[in-house]
Design a protein around this motif. Structure first.
Motif, PDB file in Angstrom:
ATOM      1  N   THR A   1     -30.380  -0.280 -32.575  1.00  0.00           N
ATOM      2  CA  THR A   1     -29.112   0.274 -31.930  1.00  0.00           C
ATOM      3  C   THR A   1     -28.978  -0.107 -30.497  1.00  0.00           C
ATOM      4  O   THR A   1     -29.896  -0.098 -29.811  1.00  0.00           O
ATOM      5  N   VAL A   2     -27.748  -0.645 -30.093  1.00  0.00           N
ATOM      6  CA  VAL A   2     -27.442  -0.783 -28.650  1.00  0.00           C
ATOM      7  C   VAL A   2     -25.902  -0.103 -28.532  1.00  0.00           C
ATOM      8  O   VAL A   2     -24.935  -0.299 -29.369  1.00  0.00           O
ATOM      9  N   TYR A   3     -26.047   0.547 -27.402  1.00  0.00           N
ATOM     10  CA  TYR A   3     -24.585   1.280 -26.955  1.00  0.00           C
ATOM     11  C   TYR A   3     -24.490   1.226 -25.429  1.00  0.00           C
ATOM     12  O   TYR A   3     -25.299   1.159 -24.755  1.00  0.00           O
ATOM     13  N   LYS A   4     -23.480   0.656 -25.072  1.00  0.00           N
ATOM     14  CA  LYS A   4     -23.034   0.319 -23.774  1.00  0.00           C
ATOM     15  C   LYS A   4     -21.739   0.843 -23.585  1.00  0.00           C
ATOM     16  O   LYS A   4     -20.743   0.851 -24.526  1.00  0.00           O
ATOM     17  N   HIS A   5     -21.358   1.558 -22.518  1.00  0.00           N
ATOM     18  CA  HIS A   5     -20.108   2.301 -22.414  1.00  0.00           C
ATOM     19  C   HIS A   5     -19.746   2.145 -20.899  1.00  0.00           C
ATOM     20  O   HIS A   5     -20.715   2.220 -19.711  1.00  0.00           O
ATOM     21  N   ASN A   6     -18.451   1.696 -20.561  1.00  0.00           N
ATOM     22  CA  ASN A   6     -17.955   1.519 -19.266  1.00  0.00           C
ATOM     23  C   ASN A   6     -16.889   2.395 -19.102  1.00  0.00           C
ATOM     24  O   ASN A   6     -15.772   2.337 -19.493  1.00  0.00           O
ATOM     25  N   PRO A   7     -17.355   3.878 -18.334  1.00  0.00           N
ATOM     26  CA  PRO A   7     -16.265   4.669 -18.289  1.00  0.00           C
ATOM     27  C   PRO A   7     -14.955   4.236 -17.472  1.00  0.00           C
ATOM     28  O   PRO A   7     -13.972   4.909 -17.554  1.00  0.00           O
TER      29      PRO A   7
ATOM     30  N   LYS B   1     -30.347  -4.985 -45.451  1.00  0.00           N
ATOM     31  CA  LYS B   1     -30.189  -4.681 -44.023  1.00  0.00           C
ATOM     32  C   LYS B   1     -28.550  -4.895 -43.724  1.00  0.00           C
ATOM     33  O   LYS B   1     -27.959  -6.048 -44.283  1.00  0.00           O
ATOM     34  N   LEU B   2     -28.220  -4.085 -43.038  1.00  0.00           N
ATOM     35  CA  LEU B   2     -26.618  -3.839 -42.866  1.00  0.00           C
ATOM     36  C   LEU B   2     -26.496  -3.718 -41.343  1.00  0.00           C
ATOM     37  O   LEU B   2     -27.106  -2.698 -40.716  1.00  0.00           O
ATOM     38  N   SER B   3     -25.772  -4.636 -40.828  1.00  0.00           N
ATOM     39  CA  SER B   3     -25.423  -4.463 -39.071  1.00  0.00           C
ATOM     40  C   SER B   3     -24.063  -4.318 -38.806  1.00  0.00           C
ATOM     41  O   SER B   3     -23.330  -4.913 -39.817  1.00  0.00           O
ATOM     42  N   ILE B   4     -23.674  -3.891 -37.875  1.00  0.00           N
ATOM     43  CA  ILE B   4     -22.278  -3.791 -37.471  1.00  0.00           C
ATOM     44  C   ILE B   4     -22.304  -3.959 -35.807  1.00  0.00           C
ATOM     45  O   ILE B   4     -23.208  -3.517 -35.349  1.00  0.00           O
ATOM     46  N   GLU B   5     -21.279  -4.633 -35.506  1.00  0.00           N
ATOM     47  CA  GLU B   5     -21.149  -5.121 -34.185  1.00  0.00           C
ATOM     48  C   GLU B   5     -19.652  -4.951 -33.725  1.00  0.00           C
ATOM     49  O   GLU B   5     -18.947  -5.562 -34.459  1.00  0.00           O
ATOM     50  N   PHE B   6     -19.572  -4.128 -32.496  1.00  0.00           N
ATOM     51  CA  PHE B   6     -18.209  -4.290 -32.091  1.00  0.00           C
ATOM     52  C   PHE B   6     -18.202  -4.173 -30.774  1.00  0.00           C
ATOM     53  O   PHE B   6     -18.668  -3.623 -30.149  1.00  0.00           O
ATOM     54  N   GLY B   7     -16.781  -4.474 -30.028  1.00  0.00           N
ATOM     55  CA  GLY B   7     -16.560  -4.249 -28.666  1.00  0.00           C
ATOM     56  C   GLY B   7     -17.160  -5.524 -27.829  1.00  0.00           C
ATOM     57  O   GLY B   7     -17.629  -6.342 -28.394  1.00  0.00           O
TER      58      GLY B   7
ATOM     59  N   LEU C   1     -16.618  -0.014 -24.468  1.00  0.00           N
ATOM     60  CA  LEU C   1     -17.884   0.139 -25.018  1.00  0.00           C
ATOM     61  C   LEU C   1     -18.179  -1.129 -26.112  1.00  0.00           C
ATOM     62  O   LEU C   1     -17.361  -1.853 -26.454  1.00  0.00           O
ATOM     63  N   TYR C   2     -19.562  -1.181 -26.164  1.00  0.00           N
ATOM     64  CA  TYR C   2     -20.097  -2.147 -27.025  1.00  0.00           C
ATOM     65  C   TYR C   2     -20.959  -1.627 -27.855  1.00  0.00           C
ATOM     66  O   TYR C   2     -22.057  -0.570 -27.296  1.00  0.00           O
ATOM     67  N   VAL C   3     -20.928  -1.903 -29.144  1.00  0.00           N
ATOM     68  CA  VAL C   3     -22.043  -0.883 -30.206  1.00  0.00           C
ATOM     69  C   VAL C   3     -22.404  -2.117 -31.184  1.00  0.00           C
ATOM     70  O   VAL C   3     -21.831  -3.016 -31.593  1.00  0.00           O
TER      71      VAL C   3
END
Length: 149
Positions: A15-21, A50-56, A65-67
């Motif tokens: 998992t990768v989560y990035k957030h820019n408030p 294997k199931l991946s999702i990516e957005f942002g 955000l980026y996920v």
């Protein structure tokens, strides 16, 4: 009656989560999730998806955000009759993905809710319809690759 395809377990791989408030005040962000699917059959009537999702935006400059999330599901085939690899792949693509999608959907919601006021809730989807639509596109962000041991 026992189903031919048995769901055994799933694991979160990445998992990768990035957030820019600073960008939170955008009224509507178009996130356009992209999926990637890898199917793998083994000789012992087991299968992995294997199931991946990516957005942002990876740099969180265009979107707030980026996920990226990736899970793997383990399945078994149980049948008194021989099942062809083509039928196994079809079962995995439709039924296996239908089983795994709620897990990645929940993971994305949980992950994104930890860093902002509201978590991202992916819509429920008709997997058969999604596969049909995505596989018919010219520029396929939804990739399916098959591997076999």
């Amino acid at each position: 009656m026992k189903a031919i395809l048995q769901f055994v377990d799933y694991k979160v791989l990445n998992t990768v989560y990035k957030h820019n408030p600073a960008l939170d005040d955008k009224e509507f962000e178009e996130l356009n999730p992209e999926f990637e699917v890898t199917l793998r059959l083994t000789k012992e009537d087991h299968a992995f998806i294997k199931l991946s999702i990516e957005f942002g935006d990876k740099k969180v400059q265009e979107t707030s955000l980026y996920v990226y999330a990736q899970i793997a599901g383990l399945f078994e085939f149980e049948s008194e009759e021989e099942i062809s690899n083509e039928n196994k792949k079809e079962l995995l693509q439709v039924n296996g993905l239908a089983i795994l999608y709620p897990y990645i959907r929940s993971l994305v919601t949980d992950l994104t809710s930890k860093g902002s006021n509201e978590g991202v809730i992916l819509p429920t989807v008709n997997i058969s319809e999604m596969l049909r639509n995505e596989l018919s596109k010219e520029d396929k962000p939804f990739n399916i690759s098959n591997q076999q041991d």
